[in-house]
Motif scaffolding. Structure first.
Motif, PDB file in Angstrom:
ATOM      1  N   ARG A   1      12.595  47.925  57.162  1.00 23.60           N
ATOM      2  CA  ARG A   1      12.616  49.370  57.375  1.00 23.60           C
ATOM      3  C   ARG A   1      13.426  49.710  58.614  1.00 23.60           C
ATOM      4  O   ARG A   1      13.447  48.966  59.585  1.00 23.60           O
ATOM      5  N   HIS A   2      14.064  50.860  58.564  1.00 27.00           N
ATOM      6  CA  HIS A   2      14.812  51.344  59.721  1.00 27.00           C
ATOM      7  C   HIS A   2      13.817  51.643  60.848  1.00 27.00           C
ATOM      8  O   HIS A   2      12.736  52.180  60.582  1.00 27.00           O
TER       9      HIS A   2
ATOM     10  N   SER B   1      12.306  55.018  60.822  1.00 24.49           N
ATOM     11  CA  SER B   1      11.302  55.247  59.770  1.00 24.49           C
ATOM     12  C   SER B   1       9.979  54.621  60.160  1.00 24.49           C
ATOM     13  O   SER B   1       8.909  55.202  59.919  1.00 24.49           O
TER      14      SER B   1
ATOM     15  N   ARG C   1       8.483  56.964  62.726  1.00 24.12           N
ATOM     16  CA  ARG C   1       8.067  58.228  62.084  1.00 24.12           C
ATOM     17  C   ARG C   1       6.774  58.011  61.299  1.00 24.12           C
ATOM     18  O   ARG C   1       5.823  58.800  61.392  1.00 24.12           O
ATOM     19  N   ASN C   2       6.712  56.901  60.542  1.00 26.22           N
ATOM     20  CA  ASN C   2       5.503  56.643  59.756  1.00 26.22           C
ATOM     21  C   ASN C   2       4.287  56.430  60.645  1.00 26.22           C
ATOM     22  O   ASN C   2       3.182  56.851  60.309  1.00 26.22           O
TER      23      ASN C   2
ATOM     24  N   ARG D   1      15.358  65.764  60.161  1.00 27.86           N
ATOM     25  CA  ARG D   1      16.622  65.566  60.877  1.00 27.86           C
ATOM     26  C   ARG D   1      17.131  66.902  61.404  1.00 27.86           C
ATOM     27  O   ARG D   1      16.986  67.923  60.736  1.00 27.86           O
TER      28      ARG D   1
ATOM     29  N   HIS E   1      16.433  63.018  65.096  1.00 29.59           N
ATOM     30  CA  HIS E   1      15.216  63.311  64.326  1.00 29.59           C
ATOM     31  C   HIS E   1      14.104  63.809  65.232  1.00 29.59           C
ATOM     32  O   HIS E   1      13.971  63.345  66.362  1.00 29.59           O
TER      33      HIS E   1
ATOM     34  N   THR F   1      11.225  55.961  69.881  1.00 33.78           N
ATOM     35  CA  THR F   1      11.605  54.626  69.400  1.00 33.78           C
ATOM     36  C   THR F   1      12.274  53.816  70.513  1.00 33.78           C
ATOM     37  O   THR F   1      11.990  52.623  70.677  1.00 33.78           O
TER      38      THR F   1
END
Ligand code: DAH
Length: 344
Positions: free
Chosen positions: A102-103, A106, A109-110, A193, A209, A316
């Protein structure tokens, strides 16, 4: 001697496909320490000077032929040949294949979504192409506010007023859509975004984001805001992470604040991530301005609410110590594959 060489040359030429064992036998027979090539060279020592001239060349060519054949077959030999089994053998292990990952944006965010879901927040989304009303006017931006300036906003249609169409500059626009289309209470987070007309560098990008948060109900206070965000930070960065709120200004909140956390890298001692202050800013927040509630058709005498907005890239960067924003959109697999793969 010539006869011998002719015979072996033919044998080598006829030798086309081999298992690993057969190939090894070939090597021993022709190229081994007691092999034919060696033997012929031994014989060569005993021939007369006249013959030496003729045979020297022939013999060298023969040696090269044997070596070339061996190398050719060795390169072509796959796993099946090595194990002495044929390709049709279904008991051989299959070829592995690499799983994607996964990026990092992401993943984070999750994680943010999970934390707020446990507090009863729902997830909402809105369009990336927005009109002036949802991106600015309803959010109480004065007409002449610099954020509406061409320098920050990518306009798609510029009509100087509420008909302007632009790429949204923040996810706060989704708050407006949510409140316009529903009835309180609202408890939602809105990831997405956003776009700003900025020169691309390690620290800025023209798209990034955000996650917007909104909580509107009767009797919602600044204490609720503080406690919610404090809890969020403990969950995301671990127990003991400190928070502090600094007064700030946003058109859509009153009072407004920015929230800092104790630097996750140096734990507050000072490092270049926190510019030696021990603190890093992670979000903006405040009590929803009554004008915004009224703009969205909500009775500001009855309802109050808090809102907050954070950049996922920033969160992040702090979590994974990433110092260049461009890495997120370059699609370099050497960067991307370092992040944990979730198997769903
Ligand atoms: N929209 C702000 C930005 O893009 C972030 C923000 C600040 C959102 C305060 C909020 C808030 O909801 O209350 O910088």
């Amino acid at each position: 001697m010539q006869q011998q060489i002719d015979k072996y040359t033919q044998e080598i030429n006829n030798f086309v496909k081999a298992t690993a064992d057969e190939l090894e036998a070939f090597r021993i027979k022709f190229l081994g320490t007691k092999g034919i090539v060696k033997d012929l060279f031994e014989q060569f020592k005993t021939v007369g000077a006249e013959e030496k001239r003729t045979f020297g060349k022939v013999l060298n060519q023969f040696k090269q032929l044997a070596e070339a054949k061996y190398n050719e077959l060795k390169e072509g030999a796959g796993t099946a040949a090595e194990s002495g089994k044929t390709e049709a053998d279904l008991t051989l292990p299959g070829d592995g294949f690499a799983l994607g990952s996964r990026h990092p944006l992401s993943l984070v965010r999750n994680e943010i979504i999970d934390i707020f879901k446990r507090l009863g927040f729902v997830v909402a989304e809105g369009p990336e192409i927005e009109d002036d009303w949802h991106n600015f006017s309803a959010l109480n931006f004065p007409e002449e506010h610099p954020a509406r300036d061409m320098q920050d906003t990518f306009f798609i249609k510029k009509n100087h007023g509420q008909d302007d169409i632009a790429l949204r500059t923040h996810t706060s626009s989704v708050q407006v859509r949510m409140m316009e289309n529903g009835k309180p209470p609202f408890r939602a987070i809105m990831p997405g975004r956003v776009y700003r007309n900025e020169a691309i560098s390690a620290r800025a990008h023209c798209f990034f984001h955000q996650v917007e948060g909104l909580y509107v109900d009767e009797n919602v206070s600044f204490a609720d805001l503080k406690q919610t965000l404090f809890h969020f930070v403990q969950e995301l960065y671990g127990e003991g992470t400190k928070v502090r709120f600094r007064p700030s200004y946003f058109p859509f909140t009153e009072p407004s604040a920015e929230m800092d956390i104790s630097c996750t890298i140096c734990k507050g001692d000072g490092c270049n991530m926190c510019k030696y202050s021990g603190w890093v800013e992670i979000l903006g927040c405040g009590m929803v301005d009554p004008n915004v509630l009224e703009n969205c058709g909500i009775n500001s005498k009855k309802y109050t609410g808090f809102a907050f907005g954070m950049g996922i890239e920033r969160i992040t960067n702090l979590k994974y110590v990433i110092r260049d924003l461009r890495l997120f959109s370059e699609n370099d697999v050497r960067f991307l594959k370092q992040f944990k793969t979730e198997i769903i």
